[in-house]
Design a protein around this motif. Structure first.
Motif, PDB file in Angstrom:
ATOM      1  N   MET A  61      10.551  -2.141  11.076  1.00  0.00           N
ATOM      2  CA  MET A  61      10.993  -2.594   9.554  1.00  0.00           C
ATOM      3  C   MET A  61      10.315  -1.663   8.471  1.00  0.00           C
ATOM      4  O   MET A  61       9.149  -2.060   9.023  1.00  0.00           O
ATOM      5  N   THR A  62      10.465  -1.528   7.609  1.00  0.00           N
ATOM      6  CA  THR A  62       9.681  -0.983   7.079  1.00  0.00           C
ATOM      7  C   THR A  62       8.968  -1.580   5.714  1.00  0.00           C
ATOM      8  O   THR A  62      10.112  -2.294   4.735  1.00  0.00           O
ATOM      9  N   ALA A  63       8.013  -1.738   5.934  1.00  0.00           N
ATOM     10  CA  ALA A  63       7.661  -2.707   5.040  1.00  0.00           C
ATOM     11  C   ALA A  63       8.068  -1.768   3.069  1.00  0.00           C
ATOM     12  O   ALA A  63       8.079  -1.041   2.374  1.00  0.00           O
ATOM     13  N   SER A  64       8.643  -2.838   2.227  1.00  0.00           N
ATOM     14  CA  SER A  64       8.900  -2.721   1.135  1.00  0.00           C
ATOM     15  C   SER A  64       8.238  -2.646  -0.167  1.00  0.00           C
ATOM     16  O   SER A  64       8.646  -2.164  -0.984  1.00  0.00           O
ATOM     17  N   CYS A  65       6.855  -3.000  -0.328  1.00  0.00           N
ATOM     18  CA  CYS A  65       5.714  -2.885  -0.767  1.00  0.00           C
ATOM     19  C   CYS A  65       4.967  -2.318  -1.125  1.00  0.00           C
ATOM     20  O   CYS A  65       4.884  -1.443   0.141  1.00  0.00           O
ATOM     21  N   SER A  66       4.977  -1.248  -2.236  1.00  0.00           N
ATOM     22  CA  SER A  66       4.314  -0.010  -2.303  1.00  0.00           C
ATOM     23  C   SER A  66       3.311  -0.327  -3.146  1.00  0.00           C
ATOM     24  O   SER A  66       2.383  -2.141  -2.603  1.00  0.00           O
ATOM     25  N   MET A  67       2.396   0.192  -1.908  1.00  0.00           N
ATOM     26  CA  MET A  67       0.314  -0.167  -2.831  1.00  0.00           C
ATOM     27  C   MET A  67       0.084  -0.496  -3.944  1.00  0.00           C
ATOM     28  O   MET A  67      -0.618  -1.523  -3.685  1.00  0.00           O
ATOM     29  N   VAL A  68       0.215   0.331  -4.682  1.00  0.00           N
ATOM     30  CA  VAL A  68       0.522  -0.322  -5.646  1.00  0.00           C
ATOM     31  C   VAL A  68       0.684  -1.831  -6.306  1.00  0.00           C
ATOM     32  O   VAL A  68      -0.272  -2.860  -7.130  1.00  0.00           O
ATOM     33  N   ASP A  69       1.546  -1.882  -6.043  1.00  0.00           N
ATOM     34  CA  ASP A  69       2.213  -3.130  -5.954  1.00  0.00           C
ATOM     35  C   ASP A  69       1.400  -4.291  -5.304  1.00  0.00           C
ATOM     36  O   ASP A  69       1.835  -5.508  -5.690  1.00  0.00           O
ATOM     37  N   PHE A  70       1.361  -3.662  -3.789  1.00  0.00           N
ATOM     38  CA  PHE A  70       0.508  -4.601  -3.276  1.00  0.00           C
ATOM     39  C   PHE A  70      -0.540  -5.388  -3.867  1.00  0.00           C
ATOM     40  O   PHE A  70      -1.343  -6.442  -3.599  1.00  0.00           O
ATOM     41  N   ASP A  90      12.383 -11.045   9.524  1.00  0.00           N
ATOM     42  CA  ASP A  90      13.475 -10.496  10.326  1.00  0.00           C
ATOM     43  C   ASP A  90      13.697 -11.708  10.836  1.00  0.00           C
ATOM     44  O   ASP A  90      13.145 -12.575  10.978  1.00  0.00           O
ATOM     45  N   ASP A  91      15.340 -12.398  10.118  1.00  0.00           N
ATOM     46  CA  ASP A  91      15.675 -13.872  10.192  1.00  0.00           C
ATOM     47  C   ASP A  91      15.710 -14.145  11.982  1.00  0.00           C
ATOM     48  O   ASP A  91      16.138 -14.840  11.888  1.00  0.00           O
ATOM     49  N   GLN A  92      16.330 -12.699  12.556  1.00  0.00           N
ATOM     50  CA  GLN A  92      17.012 -13.643  13.823  1.00  0.00           C
ATOM     51  C   GLN A  92      15.899 -13.934  14.683  1.00  0.00           C
ATOM     52  O   GLN A  92      16.169 -13.921  16.121  1.00  0.00           O
ATOM     53  N   VAL A  93      13.965 -12.964  14.286  1.00  0.00           N
ATOM     54  CA  VAL A  93      13.065 -13.630  15.116  1.00  0.00           C
ATOM     55  C   VAL A  93      12.319 -14.728  14.740  1.00  0.00           C
ATOM     56  O   VAL A  93      12.472 -14.724  13.221  1.00  0.00           O
ATOM     57  N   SER A  94      11.837 -15.287  15.064  1.00  0.00           N
ATOM     58  CA  SER A  94      10.826 -16.513  14.714  1.00  0.00           C
ATOM     59  C   SER A  94       9.407 -16.045  14.341  1.00  0.00           C
ATOM     60  O   SER A  94       8.766 -15.559  15.054  1.00  0.00           O
ATOM     61  N   ALA A  97       4.756   1.208  12.620  1.00  0.00           N
ATOM     62  CA  ALA A  97       4.444   1.172  10.937  1.00  0.00           C
ATOM     63  C   ALA A  97       3.551   2.979  10.365  1.00  0.00           C
ATOM     64  O   ALA A  97       3.990   3.001   9.021  1.00  0.00           O
ATOM     65  N   GLU A  98       2.981   3.764  10.837  1.00  0.00           N
ATOM     66  CA  GLU A  98       2.691   4.713  10.767  1.00  0.00           C
ATOM     67  C   GLU A  98       1.263   4.223   9.830  1.00  0.00           C
ATOM     68  O   GLU A  98       0.900   4.930   8.706  1.00  0.00           O
ATOM     69  N   LEU A 141      -2.257  -2.937   6.921  1.00  0.00           N
ATOM     70  CA  LEU A 141      -3.000  -4.640   7.715  1.00  0.00           C
ATOM     71  C   LEU A 141      -1.464  -4.852   7.162  1.00  0.00           C
ATOM     72  O   LEU A 141      -0.420  -5.773   8.194  1.00  0.00           O
ATOM     73  N   TYR A 142      -0.411  -4.973   5.718  1.00  0.00           N
ATOM     74  CA  TYR A 142       0.683  -5.289   5.653  1.00  0.00           C
ATOM     75  C   TYR A 142       2.128  -4.604   6.084  1.00  0.00           C
ATOM     76  O   TYR A 142       2.280  -5.349   6.509  1.00  0.00           O
ATOM     77  N   LYS A 143       1.627  -3.446   6.348  1.00  0.00           N
ATOM     78  CA  LYS A 143       3.120  -2.832   6.821  1.00  0.00           C
ATOM     79  C   LYS A 143       2.997  -3.152   8.238  1.00  0.00           C
ATOM     80  O   LYS A 143       4.082  -2.921   8.736  1.00  0.00           O
ATOM     81  N   ALA A 144       1.630  -3.029   8.906  1.00  0.00           N
ATOM     82  CA  ALA A 144       1.973  -3.227  10.622  1.00  0.00           C
ATOM     83  C   ALA A 144       2.176  -5.222  10.385  1.00  0.00           C
ATOM     84  O   ALA A 144       2.775  -5.533  11.583  1.00  0.00           O
TER      85      ALA A 144
END
Length: 445
Positions: free
Chosen positions: A1-10, A261-265, A368-369, A424-427
């Motif tokens: 899943m791709t993280a939605s938050c840019s580095m600046v916003d994070f 993801d709501d599919q997994v806990s 997560a690159e 680390l947030y992306k991971a």
């Protein structure tokens, strides 16, 4: 899943979180506020719980520790639970119960050193105070409220170099005598001392006029530096702030869980008292996580099977190799700032990392690159620890210790890379969206 938050916003959100979280109590309150705004359902430990797949929950303990849980729609025995742990506390100066001191007409407060604080940077800082106050209300009931003076109200002045010519060579700091904050000058040397509980009472009413306080009974108050966190460096490479250890990891876990993801806990746990050993009702060595899992999965055999399919990422800052003190690191294991999260390894189990958990984390970072690094302490030097080994031994979950590389750990103002928290947030986002049990790829033949 791709993280939605840019580095600046994070980083913008991170600076706001750090600034508004001067104590573990405030950090926990701010985490809970973000979760409640995202429709997490509050649970209370004294109530009967009816947890349902597809819903999101949070529970707090002692106002300073919190568990947030995304109950996935996929059966727990199929996917396990993705757990991320961090801690809300940081080394600081805490005000003693009978703190008032009169020294030659100067009003000072006696303090205790909490955790392994680096004391020298506390000198000559504009300090404020914050924490929890417990009081008797007008109905003679006990209640608590958080307080934050916000403005600079104290300072620990240095002794002039003229009076200590060896200060730059061999100065030691006596925690009882040398690090006592100064608050005000009394009108005369024999003047009556202000009552600290009275000061807390007045400040609470100034901030919350409707609070029905009859008498302040006790408090847990810390001093903190009022200098706000900042992105610094000629090319904006660094984040300078108090409490990066370990509010940086708490914020990483929070932001990632909000995208889970709501599919997994998935589960985030941020506990208090790590800096003093985690041995408390709300620390990682206490029963908070174990009791949550028991209430989620009352059947012991099912719970053991789910834990076997689960994994914990213990996130706590790592020591970046300091360019002025490179000999303090193992020559092959000196993490660099802005080069990605650090896998922490220790043969004596000061970190809980295993080859399997580190291998899985490397796959997450690859997906997560995100670049990844390693830290191992010099063999002839001691090694710090964190909640990873505690949770692994108390709960039995497979665990990895990771963190963002940092300078000046346990100082009043620490330094981290501007990119590492985001990495680390992306991971973590990748971790919370992984659709299988974390170790389903491992052959057991």
């Amino acid at each position: 899943m791709t993280a939605s938050c840019s580095m600046v916003d994070f980083n913008t959100g991170l600076l706001e979180f750090l600034y508004s979280s001067p104590t573990a109590f405030h950090a926990t309150k701010n985490i809970a506020g973000k979760l409640l705004a995202a429709s997490f359902i509050p649970l209370y430990e004294g109530d009967i719980w009816q947890l349902e797949p597809g819903k999101r929950y949070l529970v707090m303990r002692n106002d300073s520790s919190i568990i947030a849980f995304v109950y996935g729609k996929s059966p727990l025995l199929d996917s396990g639970i993705r757990m991320l742990g961090a801690h809300t506390d940081s080394p600081c100066l805490k005000v003693k119960p009978r703190a008032e001191l009169n020294r030659r007409g100067y009003f000072q407060l006696g303090v205790e050193v909490y955790g392994g604080a680096l004391l020298a940077p506390w000198y000559d800082r504009d300090l404020s105070m914050a924490g929890r106050v417990t009081y008797r209300d007008q109905s003679d009931q006990i209640a608590s409220a958080l307080v934050d003076f916000e403005r600079p109200v104290a300072v620990v002045p240095s002794l002039a170099i003229h009076l200590d010519r060896e200060a730059n060579n061999a100065r030691s700091i006596n925690a009882q005598k040398d690090i006592v904050p100064l608050l005000l000058q009394l009108p005369a040397e024999d003047a009556a001392l202000p009552d600290f509980r009275g000061l807390l009472h007045a400040e609470l009413l100034r901030q919350q006029p409707d609070l029905a306080i009859k008498q302040v009974l006790d408090y847990e108050i810390s001093l903190y530096d009022t200098q706000p966190p900042a992105i610094i460096g000629f090319e904006q490479d660094f984040i300078a702030s108090a409490r990066l250890d370990n509010l940086l990891s708490c914020f990483i876990g929070l932001q990632a869980l909000l995208e889970a993801d709501d599919q997994v806990s998935s589960l985030l746990i941020c506990t208090d008292h790590e800096e003093v050993g985690s041995a408390s009702c709300c620390g990682a060595k206490g029963p908070m996580l174990q009791q949550f899992l028991e209430r989620l999965l009352p059947d012991g055999e099912t719970r053991a099977r789910v834990i076997e399919r689960s994994m914990m990422i213990s996130a706590d800052n790592a020591h970046g190799i300091h360019p002025n003190f490179m000999d303090k690191h193992d020559e092959n294991h000196g993490p660099l700032l802005n080069r990605g999260p650090v896998i922490k390894v220790n043969a004596n189990q000061r970190y809980a990392t295993t080859s399997e958990t580190s291998a899985f984390f490397r796959l997450l970072c690859e997906a997560a690159e995100v670049p990844v690094q390693e830290f191992v302490a010099r063999t002839d030097m001691g090694c710090g620890s964190t909640i990873g080994p505690v949770v692994a031994s108390e709960v039995g979950v497979k665990t990895i210790d990771v963190g963002s590389p940092t300078f000046a750990m346990h100082s009043i103002r620490e330094l981290a890379g501007a990119r590492d928290g985001w990495y680390l947030y992306k991971a973590a986002v990748e971790f919370f969206s992984y659709s299988k049990a974390p170790f389903a790829l491992i052959s057991r033949s």
